[in-house]
Design a protein around this motif. Structure first.
Motif, PDB file in Angstrom:
ATOM      1  N   THR A  75       0.802  -1.151   0.043  1.00  0.00           N
ATOM      2  CA  THR A  75      -0.019   0.283  -0.163  1.00  0.00           C
ATOM      3  C   THR A  75       0.695   1.452  -0.013  1.00  0.00           C
ATOM      4  OG1 THR A  75      -1.378  -1.311   1.451  1.00  0.00           O
ATOM      5  CG2 THR A  75      -1.862   1.077   1.318  1.00  0.00           C
ATOM      6  N   LEU A  76       0.453   2.222  -0.814  1.00  0.00           N
ATOM      7  CA  LEU A  76       1.296   3.633  -0.675  1.00  0.00           C
ATOM      8  C   LEU A  76       2.519   3.318  -1.054  1.00  0.00           C
ATOM      9  CD1 LEU A  76      -0.094   5.116   2.538  1.00  0.00           C
ATOM     10  CD2 LEU A  76      -0.348   6.068  -0.160  1.00  0.00           C
ATOM     11  N   SER A 106      -7.226   7.527  -8.940  1.00  0.00           N
ATOM     12  CA  SER A 106      -7.201   8.794  -9.717  1.00  0.00           C
ATOM     13  C   SER A 106      -7.115  10.126  -8.992  1.00  0.00           C
ATOM     14  CB  SER A 106      -8.276   8.901 -10.696  1.00  0.00           C
ATOM     15  OG  SER A 106      -9.540   8.938 -10.017  1.00  0.00           O
ATOM     16  N   SER A 107      -7.637  10.036  -7.752  1.00  0.00           N
ATOM     17  CA  SER A 107      -7.580  11.219  -6.940  1.00  0.00           C
ATOM     18  C   SER A 107      -6.174  11.491  -6.291  1.00  0.00           C
ATOM     19  CB  SER A 107      -8.756  11.203  -5.914  1.00  0.00           C
ATOM     20  OG  SER A 107      -8.485  10.161  -4.951  1.00  0.00           O
ATOM     21  N   THR A 116      -6.781   1.343  -4.098  1.00  0.00           N
ATOM     22  CA  THR A 116      -8.167   1.033  -4.251  1.00  0.00           C
ATOM     23  C   THR A 116      -8.641  -0.263  -3.384  1.00  0.00           C
ATOM     24  OG1 THR A 116      -7.577  -0.106  -6.293  1.00  0.00           O
ATOM     25  CG2 THR A 116      -8.068   2.364  -6.447  1.00  0.00           C
ATOM     26  N   ASP A 117      -9.815  -0.596  -4.036  1.00  0.00           N
ATOM     27  CA  ASP A 117     -10.325  -1.814  -3.452  1.00  0.00           C
ATOM     28  C   ASP A 117      -9.599  -3.120  -3.660  1.00  0.00           C
ATOM     29  OD1 ASP A 117     -12.740  -3.447  -2.517  1.00  0.00           O
ATOM     30  OD2 ASP A 117     -12.479  -4.290  -4.393  1.00  0.00           O
ATOM     31  N   ILE A 118      -9.378  -3.835  -2.573  1.00  0.00           N
ATOM     32  CA  ILE A 118      -8.337  -5.006  -2.746  1.00  0.00           C
ATOM     33  C   ILE A 118      -8.701  -6.054  -3.642  1.00  0.00           C
ATOM     34  CG2 ILE A 118      -7.124  -6.738  -1.454  1.00  0.00           C
ATOM     35  CD1 ILE A 118      -7.242  -4.944   1.092  1.00  0.00           C
ATOM     36  N   VAL A 202      -9.477   9.087   4.853  1.00  0.00           N
ATOM     37  CA  VAL A 202      -8.295   8.498   4.856  1.00  0.00           C
ATOM     38  C   VAL A 202      -7.900   8.630   3.176  1.00  0.00           C
ATOM     39  CG1 VAL A 202      -6.972   6.300   5.061  1.00  0.00           C
ATOM     40  CG2 VAL A 202      -8.559   6.764   6.541  1.00  0.00           C
ATOM     41  N   GLY A 203      -8.834   8.549   2.469  1.00  0.00           N
ATOM     42  CA  GLY A 203      -8.293   8.672   0.891  1.00  0.00           C
ATOM     43  C   GLY A 203      -7.878   7.519   0.330  1.00  0.00           C
ATOM     44  N   CYS A 204      -8.086   6.260   0.961  1.00  0.00           N
ATOM     45  CA  CYS A 204      -7.507   4.960   0.537  1.00  0.00           C
ATOM     46  C   CYS A 204      -8.504   3.798   0.763  1.00  0.00           C
ATOM     47  CB  CYS A 204      -5.902   4.878   1.360  1.00  0.00           C
ATOM     48  SG  CYS A 204      -5.237   3.158   0.887  1.00  0.00           S
ATOM     49  N   VAL A 205      -9.113   3.368   0.140  1.00  0.00           N
ATOM     50  CA  VAL A 205     -10.180   2.232   0.363  1.00  0.00           C
ATOM     51  C   VAL A 205      -9.306   0.868   0.839  1.00  0.00           C
ATOM     52  CG1 VAL A 205     -11.615   0.525  -0.801  1.00  0.00           C
ATOM     53  CG2 VAL A 205     -11.607   2.943  -1.314  1.00  0.00           C
ATOM     54  N   SER A 206      -8.196   0.651   0.271  1.00  0.00           N
ATOM     55  CA  SER A 206      -7.604  -0.608   0.844  1.00  0.00           C
ATOM     56  C   SER A 206      -7.028  -0.462   2.131  1.00  0.00           C
ATOM     57  CB  SER A 206      -6.385  -0.960  -0.033  1.00  0.00           C
ATOM     58  OG  SER A 206      -5.507   0.026   0.016  1.00  0.00           O
TER      59      SER A 206
END
Length: 309
Positions: A75-76, A106-107, A116-118, A202-206
């Motif tokens: 992640t990240l 994209s954001s 994004t979604d795992i 958080v800006g991070c689904v995963s």
């Protein structure tokens, strides 16, 4: 005269230190194995590059190493930063090595992936594995992943038909059973109860999917941690500050080997980020992908937090 001698000695020392830092291989045909500093430099100056030795689409697996290796960042993160050490190590050993970026939001600005979604990211892994198999003619691949990259492939194995296409999964500090992130889960759960849209915050689904309690992880681990036909190796550090408690990285089930680095090397202080550059941990990766000797013991050396090496 003494000044000239002193300067000459300083120059010789500088050359020696430079050689030690850059770790130039004795064999010119061999790729240089990078360090954490190389990862940072790549992140700053060449973030969209590929790891050394990776993605040679004309590579043909050998009888010694019949399964191509696919590297899966966390992640990240991204492929360039994550695999400056392991990718050239594998290529030098004769493996066909591949890496890719997944989970772009994209954001999000820059070159940070795995956001994004795992389940959707697992679909990207599935497509990439099929591309590697088609290019190499290999029936199966091996996967090596860091953090989310060690956990996300388990969704691919369990729900997207990956078990028939993967021989081994090696996880470096994988978030297999989620994380409390040193207690931040309690804060996020309180925010949820207060009606705050945590995913947007958080800006991070995963990220939220990996923080316990997690309905995603509940579904992933329901019915057992493993699937038949795949060998699993988990390599973790007790100093992991991201996957907490560190024991949540470990798996249960057949064909599983859980390795705590400090059980074999007490002076290894690597943590979550540094483990992908940890020379002790990477020896266990190479063993798991190669002879897979359950009695293998890595050469122990002092490893510092974060920077490793």
């Amino acid at each position: 005269m003494k000044t000239r001698i002193f300067r000459a000695l300083v120059a010789l020392l500088a050359v020696a230190l430079l050689g030690a830092v850059t770790q130039l291989p004795a064999d010119a045909a061999q790729l240089r194995v990078g360090t954490f500093a190389d990862g940072i430099a790549t992140e700053l100056f060449a973030p969209t590059s590929m790891p050394p030795g990776s993605n040679n689409w004309s590579c043909h697996p050998t009888t010694t190493h019949p399964d191509p290796v696919v590297l899966v960042h966390g992640t990240l993160a991204n492929e360039a930063f994550s695999w400056q050490a392991l990718s050239p190590m594998l290529a030098n050993a004769g493996y066909c090595v591949y890496a890719f970026n997944y989970g772009q939001n994209s954001s999000t600005l820059g070159h940070f992936f795995g956001l994004t979604d795992i389940a959707a990211s697992a679909g990207q892994l599935s497509a990439f594995v099929d591309q590697v198999r088609a290019s190499t003619g290999a029936a199966k691949v091996d996967l090596v992943g860091h953090s989310q990259g060690g956990m996300m492939p388990r969704y691919y194995l369990k729900y997207l038909g990956g078990a028939a296409k993967v021989a081994k999964l090696v996880g470096l500090a994988p978030s297999n059973h989620g994380t409390t992130v040193l207690g931040i889960n309690a804060l996020l759960n309180n925010l949820k109860l207060a009606g705050v849209p945590v995913t947007s915050l958080v800006g991070c689904v995963s990220c939220t999917q990996q923080i316990v309690p997690s309905s995603f992880l509940d579904g992933l681990n329901a019915g057992g941690d493993t699937v038949a036909g795949v060998r699993y190796t988990v390599i973790e550090s007790k100093y992991d500050e991201v996957v907490t408690p560190y024991t949540s990285a470990f798996l249960s089930g057949p064909n599983v080997r859980n390795i705590l680095v400090q059980d074999h090397c007490a002076i290894d202080f690597t943590e979550h980020i540094g483990i992908i550059y940890d020379p002790v941990a990477l020896q266990y990766v190479m063993n798991a992908l190669g002879v897979d000797d359950p009695n293998f013991q890595a050469r122990c050396s002092l490893v510092l937090p974060v920077v490793s090496g």
